[in-house]
Scaffold this active site. Sequence first.
Site, PDB file in Angstrom:
ATOM      1  N   ASP A   1       0.842  -1.189   0.000  1.00 28.74           N
ATOM      2  CA  ASP A   1       0.000   0.000   0.000  1.00 28.74           C
ATOM      3  C   ASP A   1       0.879   1.241   0.000  1.00 28.74           C
ATOM      4  O   ASP A   1       1.966   1.248   0.588  1.00 28.74           O
ATOM      5  CB  ASP A   1      -0.905   0.024   1.236  1.00 28.74           C
ATOM      6  CG  ASP A   1      -1.804  -1.199   1.308  1.00 28.74           C
ATOM      7  OD1 ASP A   1      -2.590  -1.417   0.375  1.00 28.74           O
ATOM      8  OD2 ASP A   1      -1.693  -1.937   2.302  1.00 28.74           O
TER       9      ASP A   1
ATOM     10  N   ASP B   1       0.772   5.389   0.844  1.00 31.77           N
ATOM     11  CA  ASP B   1       0.102   6.560   1.407  1.00 31.77           C
ATOM     12  C   ASP B   1       0.873   7.810   1.008  1.00 31.77           C
ATOM     13  O   ASP B   1       2.101   7.774   0.845  1.00 31.77           O
ATOM     14  CB  ASP B   1       0.034   6.471   2.930  1.00 31.77           C
ATOM     15  CG  ASP B   1      -0.786   5.281   3.411  1.00 31.77           C
ATOM     16  OD1 ASP B   1      -1.633   4.802   2.628  1.00 31.77           O
ATOM     17  OD2 ASP B   1      -0.558   4.823   4.544  1.00 31.77           O
TER      18      ASP B   1
ATOM     19  N   ASP C   1       3.466   7.434  14.896  1.00 34.22           N
ATOM     20  CA  ASP C   1       3.790   6.542  16.013  1.00 34.22           C
ATOM     21  C   ASP C   1       5.255   6.115  16.057  1.00 34.22           C
ATOM     22  O   ASP C   1       5.985   6.484  16.972  1.00 34.22           O
ATOM     23  CB  ASP C   1       2.864   5.322  16.014  1.00 34.22           C
ATOM     24  CG  ASP C   1       2.698   4.715  14.636  1.00 34.22           C
ATOM     25  OD1 ASP C   1       3.570   4.959  13.769  1.00 34.22           O
ATOM     26  OD2 ASP C   1       1.709   3.993  14.416  1.00 34.22           O
TER      27      ASP C   1
END
Length: 537
Positions: free
Chosen positions: A78, A80, A178
Site C-alpha cells: 500500500d 500513502d 507513532d
Amino acid sequence: MIKTFIDKLLGKPGASARAQKHPFGKREEVPASVHGIDPELVDRRALDVVETLQDAGFEAYIVGGAVRDLLLGLRPKDFDVATNATPEQVKSLFRRAFIIGKRFRIVHVVYGRGRENEVIEVSTFRAFLDNSLAESVSGNERTSKAALAGMKHAVDASGRVLRDNVWGPQDQDATRRDFTINAMYYDPATQIVVDYHKGIQDAKKRVLRMIGDAATRYREDPVRIIRAVRFAAKLHDVGFKLEPKTAAPLIASQHLLNEVPQSRLFDEMLKLLQTGHALASVAQLRSLGLDRGIYPLLDVVVERADHPFVKAALADTDRRVGEGKPVAPSFLLACVLWQDVKQGWEQRLQQRQHSFPALQDAIDDVFNQRIGDVSGRGKLAADMREIWVMQPRFEKRSGATPLGLVEQARFRAGFDFLRLRADVGEVEEGLANWWQEFQQADDLRRDDLIAQAREEQRQRQKTAAPAPRRVAKAAPAPVAAAPEPGAADALPAVGEEGAAPKKRRRRRRKPTDGVADGAADAGGDLHRGTTDDASPY
C-alpha cells in the site's frame, strides 16, 4: 551526566537547548546515494498522486510504511501520501476522490474498478497539539457524537484522542506519527527522504521505537498497542525487535482498549491476521503477554492457533498473501469458528432436530456469541454461512447436486474449506480429490465421476447392510419346504409377502432412522434438506 558536563566545558549546547531549538526533531534530507531506494519499486498511481499535487503547487510525499518497506528493499503493498493540501483541495484535483473519516479526515483517491482497483490514501499534515488543552467529552466516539460535532481537537476522559483535524507543518506531522520508521517522507521527484526522528538509523539497527513517551502515545490512541504487535510480527523475519521502552508499557496500557469502538478493534484484528503474518502475530501476542483481553474474537484465534485446522487456515492465509492472492475475512473466521458450529449442530442432532434447521440454528448462535453486531452481519455473515452449509452437501455426489454446487458463487471458498478439512484428516482425502477433479472436468468426465461416486456408494451400502438381510438374500427362492428351525423368525414375513426378492431389496436401500445408509448422520439429512424448495441454493 558526564556528556552534559563535558558539553558545558566545551561550550556546546546541552540536550535541553537542542530540544528547544528543534522541538519536533531536526529535519534531515537523505539523498538516494545514502538511502538506496529503488524508484522502480514505487507504484505508478502513487507517483501520479504526488505529481498531481506538486504540479498544483502543494508539497507531497510518499509516507509511512511504504517508505520503510522501500528502505528495506521490499515492494510495498500500500502507498500513502502526505501533503500540505487540505482534504477539500485534494479532492478537487482528482476525478475519483472521496473524503472519509471523522477522527482523522483523509482522502481516498481511487484508480481502476472492481478487484483491480487501487486506493491511494492522502492525508494532510497535522499539527502536534498538547492534548491537555484539547476540548474534552465525557463519553466515547459512539456516545458523544453530538458533542464532537464541529470539534477539531478533542479527547475523552482517559486522554484518548477522538478528533485530530488541525493542520500544521511537516515536522509536527512527523512527530505525531507513532514509530520512527513510519515517520519518514520520500519525494520521488528529487529522490530525497526527509527524516526528523532518525528513522533511517532505526531501520538500519532493526529497532521499532515509539516517537516520544510510549505510555503517553498508547493513551492517546490505544490501537497503537495492536499496531506495535503487528509491526513486530511483520518485521520479525527481517530482524526487527521492539525497543524495550516501547514494549514495557504494553500490558499496563491494555485496559485502554476497552474504550475503543468494537468495529475499529475488529478491523485491527483483521489487519493482524490478513497481512501475511498471522502465525507471527499470534506468536508476538503470546510473547508480549497480550494473548488475552485485546478483543474477544482475537482471544479465540490465539487460543485455537495450535489446533491443526485453525493452524492450517492461518498458514494458508499467510501463503496466499505472500503469493499476492486475495484473502477474505469470512474464510478465515469460518475456519476459526467451525468448531463451535460443529458442536452446536451435533448437540441439536442428538436432540433429534432436523438437520438443516439444526445447522442454521447452530450458525445463528455462533454469530450471536462470537461476532455480535460488528462489521455488519451482512456480507461477512452470509459468506461464512454459505461456506459452512456447503460442507455436508459435498458428501452428496449423485444426481444434480454436484452440477448445481459448482455453480455457486462461493463454491471455491467452500471447496478450499473442504480441502483444509481433508488436509487435517477431518474428511477423507478422496472426497476432496473428487471435487478437485470434478470442478475442472468437462461434461463427459463429470458424468463418469458421478457414476463412479454412485458405484462407490452402492459398495458402501452393501458392506453396511445388516447381517440378517444378507442371510435373506442368500436364501433360495420359494423352494424351501422345510426351513431350519428358527429360520422363519429371522426372515421378514417372507411367506406372507410371497417371498418377492425385489421388495426386500427396496427396503434394504430405504433410509434407516432418517439417515441414508453409508452417509454421515448429519450429512445425510442435510443433503436432503438442501435439495428441497426451502434450500437457499
